[in-house]
Design a protein around this motif. Structure first.
Motif, PDB file in Angstrom:
ATOM      1  N   ILE A  18      -6.490  -7.058  -0.522  1.00 46.66           N
ATOM      2  CA  ILE A  18      -6.865  -5.831   0.653  1.00 46.66           C
ATOM      3  C   ILE A  18      -7.190  -7.039   1.745  1.00 46.66           C
ATOM      4  N   TYR A  19      -7.140  -7.472   2.944  1.00 45.62           N
ATOM      5  CA  TYR A  19      -7.211  -7.987   4.297  1.00 45.62           C
ATOM      6  C   TYR A  19      -8.306  -6.898   5.279  1.00 45.62           C
ATOM      7  N   TRP A  20      -9.401  -7.693   5.178  1.00 50.35           N
ATOM      8  CA  TRP A  20      -9.801  -6.437   6.080  1.00 50.35           C
ATOM      9  C   TRP A  20     -10.641  -7.281   7.427  1.00 50.35           C
ATOM     10  N   VAL A  21      -9.541  -6.468   7.832  1.00 51.03           N
ATOM     11  CA  VAL A  21     -10.165  -6.934   9.850  1.00 51.03           C
ATOM     12  C   VAL A  21     -11.122  -6.602  10.241  1.00 51.03           C
ATOM     13  N   ILE A  22     -12.159  -7.188  10.918  1.00 52.30           N
ATOM     14  CA  ILE A  22     -12.987  -6.674  11.695  1.00 52.30           C
ATOM     15  C   ILE A  22     -13.580  -6.873  12.816  1.00 52.30           C
ATOM     16  N   LYS A  23     -13.374  -6.072  13.867  1.00 48.13           N
ATOM     17  CA  LYS A  23     -13.212  -6.247  15.098  1.00 48.13           C
ATOM     18  C   LYS A  23     -11.947  -7.284  15.733  1.00 48.13           C
ATOM     19  N   GLY A  24     -11.089  -7.276  15.110  1.00 48.29           N
ATOM     20  CA  GLY A  24     -10.154  -8.212  15.745  1.00 48.29           C
ATOM     21  C   GLY A  24     -10.148  -9.270  15.154  1.00 48.29           C
ATOM     22  N   TRP A  25     -10.721  -9.478  14.099  1.00 45.02           N
ATOM     23  CA  TRP A  25     -10.216 -10.672  12.795  1.00 45.02           C
ATOM     24  C   TRP A  25     -10.598 -10.375  11.332  1.00 45.02           C
ATOM     25  N   VAL A  26      -9.656 -10.828  10.471  1.00 42.76           N
ATOM     26  CA  VAL A  26      -9.225 -10.995   9.021  1.00 42.76           C
ATOM     27  C   VAL A  26     -10.912 -11.681   8.781  1.00 42.76           C
ATOM     28  N   CYS A  27     -11.678 -10.949   8.056  1.00 43.61           N
ATOM     29  CA  CYS A  27     -12.842 -12.011   7.798  1.00 43.61           C
ATOM     30  C   CYS A  27     -13.277 -12.177   6.396  1.00 43.61           C
ATOM     31  N   ALA A  28     -11.955 -10.441   5.491  1.00 44.02           N
ATOM     32  CA  ALA A  28     -13.084 -10.844   4.423  1.00 44.02           C
ATOM     33  C   ALA A  28     -11.336 -10.630   3.392  1.00 44.02           C
ATOM     34  N   ARG A  29     -11.202 -10.981   1.803  1.00 48.56           N
ATOM     35  CA  ARG A  29     -10.304  -9.802   0.683  1.00 48.56           C
ATOM     36  C   ARG A  29     -11.496  -9.317  -0.188  1.00 48.56           C
ATOM     37  N   GLN A  30     -10.482  -8.751  -0.501  1.00 49.09           N
ATOM     38  CA  GLN A  30     -11.118  -7.406  -2.014  1.00 49.09           C
ATOM     39  C   GLN A  30      -9.433  -7.440  -3.350  1.00 49.09           C
ATOM     40  N   ARG A  31     -10.108  -7.975  -4.039  1.00 48.48           N
ATOM     41  CA  ARG A  31      -8.677  -7.971  -4.898  1.00 48.48           C
ATOM     42  C   ARG A  31      -8.584  -6.227  -5.347  1.00 48.48           C
ATOM     43  N   LEU A  32      -7.180  -6.031  -5.512  1.00 50.52           N
ATOM     44  CA  LEU A  32      -7.199  -4.323  -5.464  1.00 50.52           C
ATOM     45  C   LEU A  32      -6.410  -4.278  -7.135  1.00 50.52           C
ATOM     46  N   LEU A  33      -7.367  -3.572  -7.606  1.00 51.98           N
ATOM     47  CA  LEU A  33      -7.742  -3.294  -9.604  1.00 51.98           C
ATOM     48  C   LEU A  33      -6.699  -2.578  -9.848  1.00 51.98           C
ATOM     49  N   GLU A  34      -6.075  -0.820  -8.974  1.00 50.73           N
ATOM     50  CA  GLU A  34      -5.582   0.112  -9.699  1.00 50.73           C
ATOM     51  C   GLU A  34      -4.702   0.624  -8.373  1.00 50.73           C
ATOM     52  N   LEU A  35      -4.567   1.534  -8.159  1.00 54.57           N
ATOM     53  CA  LEU A  35      -3.746   3.440  -7.665  1.00 54.57           C
ATOM     54  C   LEU A  35      -3.826   4.111  -8.428  1.00 54.57           C
ATOM     55  N   ARG A  36      -4.387   4.952  -7.938  1.00 55.25           N
ATOM     56  CA  ARG A  36      -4.364   6.170  -8.882  1.00 55.25           C
ATOM     57  C   ARG A  36      -3.752   6.840  -7.688  1.00 55.25           C
ATOM     58  N   PRO A  37      -2.907   7.769  -8.628  1.00 56.42           N
ATOM     59  CA  PRO A  37      -2.327   9.151  -8.138  1.00 56.42           C
ATOM     60  C   PRO A  37      -3.081  10.186  -7.192  1.00 56.42           C
ATOM     61  N   LEU A  38      -3.775  11.178  -6.033  1.00 57.19           N
ATOM     62  CA  LEU A  38      -5.196  11.530  -6.049  1.00 57.19           C
ATOM     63  C   LEU A  38      -3.926  13.192  -5.799  1.00 57.19           C
ATOM     64  N   LEU A  39      -4.204  14.361  -5.544  1.00 52.07           N
ATOM     65  CA  LEU A  39      -4.501  14.875  -4.906  1.00 52.07           C
ATOM     66  C   LEU A  39      -5.426  15.894  -4.417  1.00 52.07           C
ATOM     67  N   LEU A  40      -5.656  16.045  -2.913  1.00 54.53           N
ATOM     68  CA  LEU A  40      -6.465  16.718  -2.162  1.00 54.53           C
ATOM     69  C   LEU A  40      -6.121  17.815  -1.062  1.00 54.53           C
ATOM     70  N   ASN A  41      -6.018  19.232  -1.445  1.00 56.64           N
ATOM     71  CA  ASN A  41      -5.932  20.403  -0.786  1.00 56.64           C
ATOM     72  C   ASN A  41      -4.379  20.465  -1.183  1.00 56.64           C
ATOM     73  N   GLY A  42      -4.072  20.458  -2.263  1.00 59.99           N
ATOM     74  CA  GLY A  42      -2.239  20.051  -2.881  1.00 59.99           C
ATOM     75  C   GLY A  42      -1.830  19.269  -1.944  1.00 59.99           C
TER      76      GLY A  42
END
Length: 103
Positions: A18-42
Motif C-alpha cells: 500500500i503506498y501512502w499519499v501524504i499532503k499530495g505526495w506518495v511518501c511511503a509504502r507498507q507491505r500488505l500481508l493479509e486480507l480478512r473478511p469483517l462484519l461490522l454492524n451487519g
C-alpha cells in the motif's frame, strides 16, 4: 479496513504494498500481508493487515484518491536507501526538489 475487497487481491498479497499519499505526495509504502473478511454492524468489510515496517520511498506528487490504485512494478516509486544522502533532507525540501526534477 475498507468497504470492498481489492479486485487484484492475489497480486497485492504476493509482495505488494500500500503506498501512502501524504499532503499530495506518495511518501511511503507498507507491505500488505493479509486480507480478512469483517462484519461490522451487519455490514461486510475487508480488513487490511499491514507489515509493521513503513518504508520511505522517493517522493512523487500524487493527488489524493479513494479506492484502490495499482502501480506496475516499473512505475512504483523506488525505496529510499537507508544512509543515502537524500534521506537526511527534510521531507518538505525533498518534495520541492522532486517537483523540480532534481531528485
Amino acid at each position: 479496513m475498507t468497504r470492498n475487497k481489492p479486485k487484484r487481491a492475489e497480486e497485492i498479497l504476493n509482495g505488494g504494498s500500500i503506498y501512502w499519499v501524504i499532503k499530495g505526495w506518495v511518501c511511503a509504502r507498507q507491505r500488505l500481508l493479509e486480507l480478512r473478511p469483517l462484519l461490522l454492524n451487519g455490514i461486510p468489510y475487508c480488513g487490511l493487515v499491514y507489515d509493521k515496517e513503513l518504508v520511505r520511498v522517493a517522493p512523487r506528487p500524487r493527488r489524493a484518491f479513494q479506492g484502490w490504485r495499482y502501480f506496475d512494478p516499473k512505475d512504483a516509486p523506488p525505496d529510499l536507501v537507508k544512509g543515502k544522502g537524500d534521506a537526511e533532507i527534510p521531507d518538505e525540501m525533498q518534495r520541492e526538489l522532486a517537483a523540480l526534477g532534481l531528485l
